[in-house]
Design an enzyme around this catalytic site. Structure first.
Site, PDB file in Angstrom:
ATOM      1  NE  ARG A  50      -2.433   1.237   3.565  1.00 48.65           N
ATOM      2  CZ  ARG A  50      -3.126   1.141   4.699  1.00 48.65           C
ATOM      3  NH1 ARG A  50      -4.429   0.871   4.644  1.00 48.65           N
ATOM      4  NH2 ARG A  50      -2.558   1.298   5.872  1.00 48.65           N
ATOM      5  CE  LYS A 149      -2.009   4.832   6.903  1.00 51.11           C
ATOM      6  NZ  LYS A 149      -2.989   5.583   7.683  1.00 51.11           N
ATOM      7  CD  GLU A 182     -11.394   6.680   5.391  1.00 51.00           C
ATOM      8  OE1 GLU A 182     -10.955   5.569   5.716  1.00 51.00           O
ATOM      9  OE2 GLU A 182     -10.723   7.520   4.766  1.00 51.00           O
TER      10      GLU A 182
HETATM   11  N1  PXG Z   1      -8.914   5.196   7.285  1.00 51.89           N
HETATM   12  C1  PXG Z   1      -7.948   6.106   7.510  1.00 51.89           C
HETATM   13  C2  PXG Z   1      -8.152   7.486   7.047  1.00 51.89           C
HETATM   14  C3  PXG Z   1      -6.768   5.718   8.165  1.00 51.89           C
HETATM   15  O1  PXG Z   1      -5.800   6.614   8.375  1.00 51.89           O
HETATM   16  C4  PXG Z   1      -7.669   3.475   8.350  1.00 51.89           C
HETATM   17  C5  PXG Z   1      -8.796   3.918   7.678  1.00 51.89           C
HETATM   18  C6  PXG Z   1      -7.559   2.030   8.728  1.00 51.89           C
HETATM   19  O2  PXG Z   1      -6.638   1.384   7.874  1.00 51.89           O
HETATM   20  P1  PXG Z   1      -5.740   0.165   8.363  1.00 51.89           P
HETATM   21  O3  PXG Z   1      -4.908  -0.172   7.173  1.00 51.89           O
HETATM   22  O4  PXG Z   1      -4.926   0.640   9.536  1.00 51.89           O
HETATM   23  O5  PXG Z   1      -6.660  -0.922   8.739  1.00 51.89           O
HETATM   24  C7  PXG Z   1      -6.629   4.384   8.596  1.00 51.89           C
HETATM   25  C8  PXG Z   1      -5.391   3.946   9.306  1.00 51.89           C
HETATM   26  C9  PXG Z   1      -2.862   6.776  14.138  1.00 51.89           C
HETATM   27  C10 PXG Z   1      -3.116   5.601  13.264  1.00 51.89           C
HETATM   28  O6  PXG Z   1      -1.675   7.044  14.406  1.00 51.89           O
HETATM   29  C11 PXG Z   1      -3.967   5.734  12.185  1.00 51.89           C
HETATM   30  C12 PXG Z   1      -4.189   4.646  11.336  1.00 51.89           C
HETATM   31  C13 PXG Z   1      -3.582   3.454  11.587  1.00 51.89           C
HETATM   32  C14 PXG Z   1      -2.716   3.320  12.664  1.00 51.89           C
HETATM   33  C15 PXG Z   1      -2.493   4.405  13.534  1.00 51.89           C
HETATM   34  O7  PXG Z   1      -3.810   7.439  14.533  1.00 51.89           O
HETATM   35  N2  PXG Z   1      -5.042   4.873  10.299  1.00 51.89           N
END
Ligand code: PXG
Length: 290
Positions: A50, A149, A182
């Protein structure tokens, strides 16, 4: 704590980036948030893939191969003797001059931080969390694609501030058409009968790694899974609702915009999927210590 920057380890006090790095000046870069459980990095390949897709979308070529970045993540965990924790991987555009032009940046930087994770309060995992819909809408695909991201997270941060101002920890973000996209750092799911539904990527959802794992687990459980456009109406009338993310794992949502969802307690499918998810994190992942 030892931090990896461009092939070398630095103590946390000396780990620094330049004020001319376009990651800082313009949010020009990409990142990943990854978990380690029991000495294994969960879904490492998916995260690095990703990262490369995000990088490609902004015409950023990481200065290391996919395999070398995987190894740098594992090596940084080893360097910190980290078996359980949170890994922040960042690729910035690198040091350039004032002015947007990324061509003035000679070489992207790769940073790996392996640290502890801060989770939502345990009580919320047991009894569910309350969230609200916020006014800040998700970025348009045609402006800044939410699938990237990127280091430019202000869209999410503004929504997070609105959630905090409303006294909750997470927020539903709608897209410009009013469909559920989301949350600020989590994907959203609803359970309706024996169906598990989550918004499609086209609605402005990130291709969440946890989202993908949960969809697979649900299929194994015999649930019908779907990715239709969802509205707040669908969320309000769901039997169950939960969020997924690397940090959050699965967290039940029992109140949205002051309305009780389902029974007001975490539902059976949410509990079952959470159990299966935890089982998977215990047994799968790239081994840190060989
Ligand atoms: N949507 C957004 C906008 C994200 O930033 C997710 C969904 C979930 O994706 P994953 O691949 O993690 O299942 C994310 C992920 C933090 C932190 O530091 C944020 C994420 C993941 C880990 C830590 O707040 N966001």
């Amino acid at each position: 704590m030892k931090i990896f920057i461009d092939g070398q380890y630095y103590d946390e006090n000396t780990a620094k980036v330049s004020v001319f790095d376009h990651g800082l000046l313009y949010g020009d870069g990409v990142f990943e948030g990854i978990r380690a459980y029991h000495g294994r990095v969960f879904r490492l390949k998916e995260h690095i893939d990703r990262l490369f897709f995000s990088a490609k979308a902004i015409l950023l070529s990481p200065p290391m191969t996919n395999e070398a970045i995987c190894e740098a993540v594992l090596a940084t965990c080893r360097e910190n003797n980290l078996r359980d924790g949170y890994i922040r991987l960042v690729v910035t555009r690198g040091v350039g001059t004032l002015g947007l032009n990324p061509n003035r940046c000679s070489k992207p930087s790769v940073i790996v931080i392996a640290d502890k994770i801060q989770l939502y309060p345990q009580e919320m995992y047991e009894h569910g969390m309350a969230i609200v819909t916020v006014p800040t809408v998700r970025n348009l695909h045609s402006a800044l694609n939410p699938a990237i991201k990127s280091l430019n997270y202000l869209n999410n941060i503004l929504a997070k501030i609105e959630a905090n101002n409303a006294g909750v920890e997470e927020a539903i973000m709608l897209n410009s058409e009013g469909f559920v996209a989301e949350c600020t750092g989590d994907n959203i799911f609803i359970v309706r009968g024996n169906e598990l539904l989550t918004p499609p990527l086209a609605a402005g959802a990130l291709y969440g790694i946890t989202r993908g794992v949960v969809l697979d687990l649900a299929r194994d459980l015999g649930l019908r899974v779907g990715e239709p456009n969802l509205t707040r109406y669908d969320v309000f009338n769901a039997d169950e609702c939960f969020l997924t993310g690397t940090g959050a794992e699965l967290i039940p949502v029992t109140k949205v915009d002051g309305r009780v969802i389902g029974t007001g307690e975490p539902g059976p499918q949410t509990r079952k999927l959470t159990e299966l998810y935890h089982a998977l994190t215990k047994t799968s992942g790239a081994p840190i210590f060989g």
